[in-house]
Design a protein around this motif. Structure first.
Motif: not given
Length: 240
Positions: A41-68
């Motif tokens: 809404d503020q005017g960005c054209d892209w988003l950068h997402l990082v699953d921090l828990n996933g980076a340590f776990a080696g697999e997706p952890v925050n899949a639900r918020p990413v999918e939302e």
């Protein structure tokens, strides 16, 4: 250049870390999808997402918020953290993600990066995170003896869409990006380079834009949440 507002996910919430330390996380929003929409809404054209828990776990952890976010927000997004096999890459791209970011596997399994970039042209980026010029992996917890430029050059002919270069010592510290190192990397390779870590003011964005190297964009997180950078103004500056 493109402004990439950062949404870093830890335990389902939108947070920012200080120099990559998981125990130094500040929660900015318990609703990442709402935060993503606010950036749009503020005017960005892209988003950068990082699953921090996933980076340590080696697999997706925050899949639900990413999918939302992918379901509700209508701008392209890139995601890193815990993406370390072809099945996970395929799954995220099938869900509408525009670009996967491969970090740890770029060090541990570079052939996977090449295979993915060939299979999904334009949809695979390499994330290079470094302390003092040396690459760090597995959520920045493991240090290597690999030089940033040496790693980047391994993928010159792979067809990757971008390199996201993060100076860990600058990340979340509000002390400005490592303009010199970022510019040096961008000059050393033909792959588009996105700057990350420490972007905390409009002056920082101007410095990256004026660095003399062909940067593709800049990622900013804490400064956007703290109001030090206005998304619309920043996006306009980088586009100009």
């Amino acid at each position: 250049m493109i402004l990439y507002p950062a949404i870093d996910l830890k335990d389902g919430a939108c947070v920012r870390l200080y120099k990559g330390e998981m125990d130094q996380a500040t929660v900015f929003n318990d609703d990442p999808a709402a935060q993503a929409q606010a950036f749009v809404d503020q005017g960005c054209d892209w988003l950068h997402l990082v699953d921090l828990n996933g980076a340590f776990a080696g697999e997706p952890v925050n899949a639900r918020p990413v999918e939302e976010i992918l379901t509700n927000v209508k701008v392209p997004a890139q995601l890193g953290g815990g993406i370390r096999d072809m099945a996970t890459i395929e799954r995220w791209l099938s869900k509408g993600l525009q670009r996967v970011i491969l970090g740890t596997v770029a060090v541990e399994d570079p052939d996977l990066v090449r295979q993915a970039a060939k299979a999904f042209p334009g949809h695979v980026a390499v994330g290079i995170d470094a302390r003092n010029g040396m690459v760090a992996t597995r959520g920045w917890a493991e240090e290597t003896t690999i030089n940033v430029t040496d790693l980047a050059r391994q993928f010159e002919d792979a067809g990757v869409a971008a390199i996201i270069y993060t100076d860990i010592n600058r990340d979340g510290a509000m002390q400005g990006p490592n303009v010199e190192a970022t510019a040096d990397l961008a000059r050393a390779v033909s792959i588009p380079v996105i700057a990350s870590g420490g972007v905390s003011s409009m002056a920082d964005l101007q410095a990256l834009k004026d660095c003399g190297a062909p940067l593709d964009g800049a990622i900013s997180g804490r400064a956007l949440y703290d109001g030090q950078i206005n998304v619309a103004d920043a996006a306009a500056l980088l586009k100009a």
